[in-house]
Design a protein around this motif. Structure first.
Motif, PDB file in Angstrom:
ATOM      1  N   ASP A  75       0.828  -1.201   0.000  1.00 12.83           N
ATOM      2  CA  ASP A  75       0.000   0.000   0.000  1.00 12.83           C
ATOM      3  C   ASP A  75       0.865   1.254   0.000  1.00 12.83           C
ATOM      4  OD1 ASP A  75      -2.307  -1.495   0.045  1.00 12.83           O
ATOM      5  OD2 ASP A  75      -2.578  -1.351   2.218  1.00 12.83           O
ATOM      6  N   ASP A  76       0.306   2.339  -0.513  1.00 14.45           N
ATOM      7  CA  ASP A  76       0.985   3.638  -0.472  1.00 14.45           C
ATOM      8  C   ASP A  76       1.414   3.966   0.946  1.00 14.45           C
ATOM      9  OD1 ASP A  76       1.169   4.533  -3.014  1.00 14.45           O
ATOM     10  OD2 ASP A  76      -0.535   5.889  -2.945  1.00 14.45           O
ATOM     11  N   GLY A  77       2.643   4.444   1.093  1.00 11.60           N
ATOM     12  CA  GLY A  77       3.111   4.903   2.397  1.00 11.60           C
ATOM     13  C   GLY A  77       3.608   3.808   3.317  1.00 11.60           C
ATOM     14  N   GLN A  78       3.639   2.570   2.837  1.00 13.22           N
ATOM     15  CA  GLN A  78       4.110   1.468   3.677  1.00 13.22           C
ATOM     16  C   GLN A  78       5.603   1.215   3.476  1.00 13.22           C
ATOM     17  OE1 GLN A  78       1.652  -2.024   2.795  1.00 13.22           O
ATOM     18  NE2 GLN A  78       0.450  -1.628   4.633  1.00 13.22           N
ATOM     19  N   ILE A  79       6.201   0.549   4.482  1.00 16.34           N
ATOM     20  CA  ILE A  79       7.497  -0.097   4.316  1.00 16.34           C
ATOM     21  C   ILE A  79       7.213  -1.586   4.171  1.00 16.34           C
ATOM     22  CG2 ILE A  79       9.731  -0.658   5.334  1.00 16.34           C
ATOM     23  CD1 ILE A  79       9.622   1.876   6.949  1.00 16.34           C
ATOM     24  N   ALA A  80       7.685  -2.179   3.089  1.00 10.71           N
ATOM     25  CA  ALA A  80       7.540  -3.616   2.885  1.00 10.71           C
ATOM     26  C   ALA A  80       8.923  -4.240   2.826  1.00 10.71           C
ATOM     27  CB  ALA A  80       6.772  -3.913   1.607  1.00 10.71           C
ATOM     28  N   CYS A  81       9.076  -5.385   3.470  1.00 14.55           N
ATOM     29  CA  CYS A  81      10.378  -6.051   3.537  1.00 14.55           C
ATOM     30  C   CYS A  81      10.267  -7.454   2.959  1.00 14.55           C
ATOM     31  CB  CYS A  81      10.868  -6.116   4.977  1.00 14.55           C
ATOM     32  SG  CYS A  81      12.467  -6.949   5.175  1.00 14.55           S
ATOM     33  N   LEU A  82      11.221  -7.774   2.110  1.00 17.96           N
ATOM     34  CA  LEU A  82      11.281  -9.079   1.455  1.00 17.96           C
ATOM     35  C   LEU A  82      12.475  -9.830   2.026  1.00 17.96           C
ATOM     36  CD1 LEU A  82       9.908 -10.569  -1.004  1.00 17.96           C
ATOM     37  CD2 LEU A  82      11.675  -9.512  -2.418  1.00 17.96           C
ATOM     38  N   ILE A  83      12.223 -11.012   2.591  1.00 21.69           N
ATOM     39  CA  ILE A  83      13.308 -11.812   3.151  1.00 21.69           C
ATOM     40  C   ILE A  83      13.286 -13.196   2.502  1.00 21.69           C
ATOM     41  CG2 ILE A  83      13.202 -10.572   5.350  1.00 21.69           C
ATOM     42  CD1 ILE A  83      12.010 -13.196   6.571  1.00 21.69           C
ATOM     43  N   GLY A  84      14.355 -13.946   2.711  1.00 24.15           N
ATOM     44  CA  GLY A  84      14.443 -15.290   2.175  1.00 24.15           C
ATOM     45  C   GLY A  84      15.890 -15.683   1.997  1.00 24.15           C
ATOM     46  N   PRO A  85      16.138 -16.964   1.751  1.00 26.92           N
ATOM     47  CA  PRO A  85      17.527 -17.433   1.617  1.00 26.92           C
ATOM     48  C   PRO A  85      18.204 -16.880   0.365  1.00 26.92           C
ATOM     49  CG  PRO A  85      15.972 -19.199   1.085  1.00 26.92           C
ATOM     50  CD  PRO A  85      15.165 -18.061   1.624  1.00 26.92           C
TER      51      PRO A  85
ATOM     52  N   SER B  69      12.806 -20.210  -3.350  1.00 27.29           N
ATOM     53  CA  SER B  69      12.718 -20.922  -4.638  1.00 27.29           C
ATOM     54  C   SER B  69      11.818 -20.195  -5.630  1.00 27.29           C
ATOM     55  CB  SER B  69      12.211 -22.351  -4.414  1.00 27.29           C
ATOM     56  OG  SER B  69      13.055 -23.042  -3.525  1.00 27.29           O
ATOM     57  N   GLY B  70      11.880 -18.852  -5.610  1.00 27.63           N
ATOM     58  CA  GLY B  70      11.127 -18.065  -6.577  1.00 27.63           C
ATOM     59  C   GLY B  70       9.647 -17.968  -6.321  1.00 27.63           C
TER      60      GLY B  70
ATOM     61  N   ASP C 265       6.384 -18.865  14.414  1.00 28.90           N
ATOM     62  CA  ASP C 265       7.377 -19.867  14.801  1.00 28.90           C
ATOM     63  C   ASP C 265       8.039 -20.514  13.594  1.00 28.90           C
ATOM     64  OD1 ASP C 265       6.909 -19.379  17.460  1.00 28.90           O
ATOM     65  OD2 ASP C 265       5.522 -21.056  17.732  1.00 28.90           O
ATOM     66  N   GLU C 266       7.241 -20.810  12.554  1.00 31.13           N
ATOM     67  CA  GLU C 266       7.800 -21.490  11.384  1.00 31.13           C
ATOM     68  C   GLU C 266       8.733 -20.572  10.611  1.00 31.13           C
ATOM     69  OE1 GLU C 266       6.386 -24.431   7.745  1.00 31.13           O
ATOM     70  OE2 GLU C 266       4.884 -23.299   8.867  1.00 31.13           O
ATOM     71  N   VAL C 267       8.338 -19.314  10.458  1.00 27.64           N
ATOM     72  CA  VAL C 267       9.207 -18.337   9.802  1.00 27.64           C
ATOM     73  C   VAL C 267      10.494 -18.180  10.597  1.00 27.64           C
ATOM     74  CG1 VAL C 267       9.478 -15.910   9.137  1.00 27.64           C
ATOM     75  CG2 VAL C 267       7.323 -17.081   8.669  1.00 27.64           C
ATOM     76  N   GLY C 268      10.362 -18.101  11.915  1.00 26.57           N
ATOM     77  CA  GLY C 268      11.534 -17.967  12.770  1.00 26.57           C
ATOM     78  C   GLY C 268      12.481 -19.138  12.631  1.00 26.57           C
ATOM     79  N   ARG C 269      11.925 -20.334  12.607  1.00 28.42           N
ATOM     80  CA  ARG C 269      12.741 -21.544  12.520  1.00 28.42           C
ATOM     81  C   ARG C 269      13.448 -21.655  11.166  1.00 28.42           C
ATOM     82  NH1 ARG C 269      11.481 -26.424  10.626  1.00 28.42           N
ATOM     83  NH2 ARG C 269       9.271 -25.905  10.440  1.00 28.42           N
ATOM     84  N   LEU C 270      12.721 -21.331  10.101  1.00 26.36           N
ATOM     85  CA  LEU C 270      13.266 -21.521   8.757  1.00 26.36           C
ATOM     86  C   LEU C 270      14.136 -20.363   8.269  1.00 26.36           C
ATOM     87  CD1 LEU C 270      10.120 -23.014   6.975  1.00 26.36           C
ATOM     88  CD2 LEU C 270      12.187 -24.243   7.654  1.00 26.36           C
ATOM     89  N   TYR C 271      13.769 -19.133   8.673  1.00 25.55           N
ATOM     90  CA  TYR C 271      14.388 -17.963   8.023  1.00 25.55           C
ATOM     91  C   TYR C 271      15.015 -16.957   8.978  1.00 25.55           C
ATOM     92  CZ  TYR C 271      11.588 -19.904   4.274  1.00 25.55           C
ATOM     93  OH  TYR C 271      11.016 -20.763   3.366  1.00 25.55           O
ATOM     94  N   LEU C 272      14.734 -17.067  10.262  1.00 29.39           N
ATOM     95  CA  LEU C 272      15.288 -16.092  11.211  1.00 29.39           C
ATOM     96  C   LEU C 272      16.303 -16.722  12.152  1.00 29.39           C
ATOM     97  CD1 LEU C 272      12.004 -14.147  12.184  1.00 29.39           C
ATOM     98  CD2 LEU C 272      13.659 -13.597  10.395  1.00 29.39           C
ATOM     99  N   GLY C 273      16.632 -17.967  11.922  1.00 27.38           N
ATOM    100  CA  GLY C 273      17.628 -18.616  12.761  1.00 27.38           C
ATOM    101  C   GLY C 273      17.125 -18.906  14.161  1.00 27.38           C
ATOM    102  N   GLY C 274      15.779 -18.933  14.300  1.00 25.31           N
ATOM    103  CA  GLY C 274      15.213 -19.161  15.635  1.00 25.31           C
ATOM    104  C   GLY C 274      14.847 -20.608  15.857  1.00 25.31           C
TER     105      GLY C 274
END
Length: 231
Positions: A22-32, A206-207, A222-231
């Protein structure tokens, strides 16, 4: 970005990707590494080949629009790799960010405004860019991207290779720009840092988009943390 398939030549990197900011947002893209994050940014800006799907900005189809057109229409892009001209001075680099103006006086005025915002760059305006520290170089790239006073700013790995004190400074600048109304899409290796400032977050692997939500939701998933945040 709707159902985008994109890549380079015969190589497809992104598969039916959908994201909305949306207009005015900060969006962040993460991944391996190798997941297609930079390609996603480049497909928006015109550096990659969009083979199917559409890229829209405020309802206007900009699929395949050239980087020069995007810059002239208020969209700027700070690449992951170093993009300063090392043999030029800081000030000459700044003026390169305003080349679409076709008006040297306007470019000089805008540079002076930005030196007020980035005093450290004003102090070293005559220094060759090749002699700058990593943090100074990143600030120069950020300031140069602001020469066109962009409505949308894309940042690919703004914290890469920086000392912690410079990382905090860069993210403080990102928040300030957003407070002034700039919509920001960033790719960030430091996933926790990126998501902590983001209104929206996307996980690419994987695209393909695997997770989406607010920055806080993804940080607490929890799943995002385990897979992508090193948690």
């Amino acid at each position: 970005m709707h159902d985008v398939v994109a890549g380079y030549g015969n190589t497809t990197v992104l598969h039916d990707v959908n994201i909305a900011v949306d207009d005015g947002q900060i969006a962040c893209l993460i991944g391996p590494n190798g997941s297609g994050k930079s390609t996603l940014m480049k497909s928006i800006y015109g550096f990659a080949d969009v083979k199917a799907g559409t890229v829209t900005l405020r309802g206007e189809d900009i699929t395949g629009r050239s980087p020069q057109e995007n810059l002239a229409n208020g969209m700027s892009y700070v690449l992951q790799e170093a993009s300063v001209f090392p043999g030029m001075s800081v000030h000459e680099n700044m003026l390169m960010g305003g080349y679409v103006f076709e008006d040297d006086e306007r470019a000089n005025r805008r540079a002076e405004e930005l030196y007020d915002e980035f005093p450290i760059l004003g102090d070293i305006r005559d220094q060759r860019a090749g002699t700058l520290s990593g943090g100074q170089r990143r600030l120069l790239e950020l300031a140069r991207a602001l020469m066109v006073d962009p409505e949308v700013m894309m940042l690919d790995e703004p914290s890469i290779g920086l000392e912690p004190r410079f990382i905090d400074d860069v993210f403080e600048r990102i928040k300030q720009l957003n407070d002034l109304g700039t919509t920001i899409l960033l790719v960030e290796q430091n996933a926790e840092k990126g998501l902590s400032v983001a209104d929206r977050g996307f996980v690419l692997a994987s695209g393909e988009i695997k997770f989406t939500g607010t920055g806080t939701e993804l940080l607490n998933d929890d799943e995002v943390g385990r897979l992508y945040l090193g948690g």
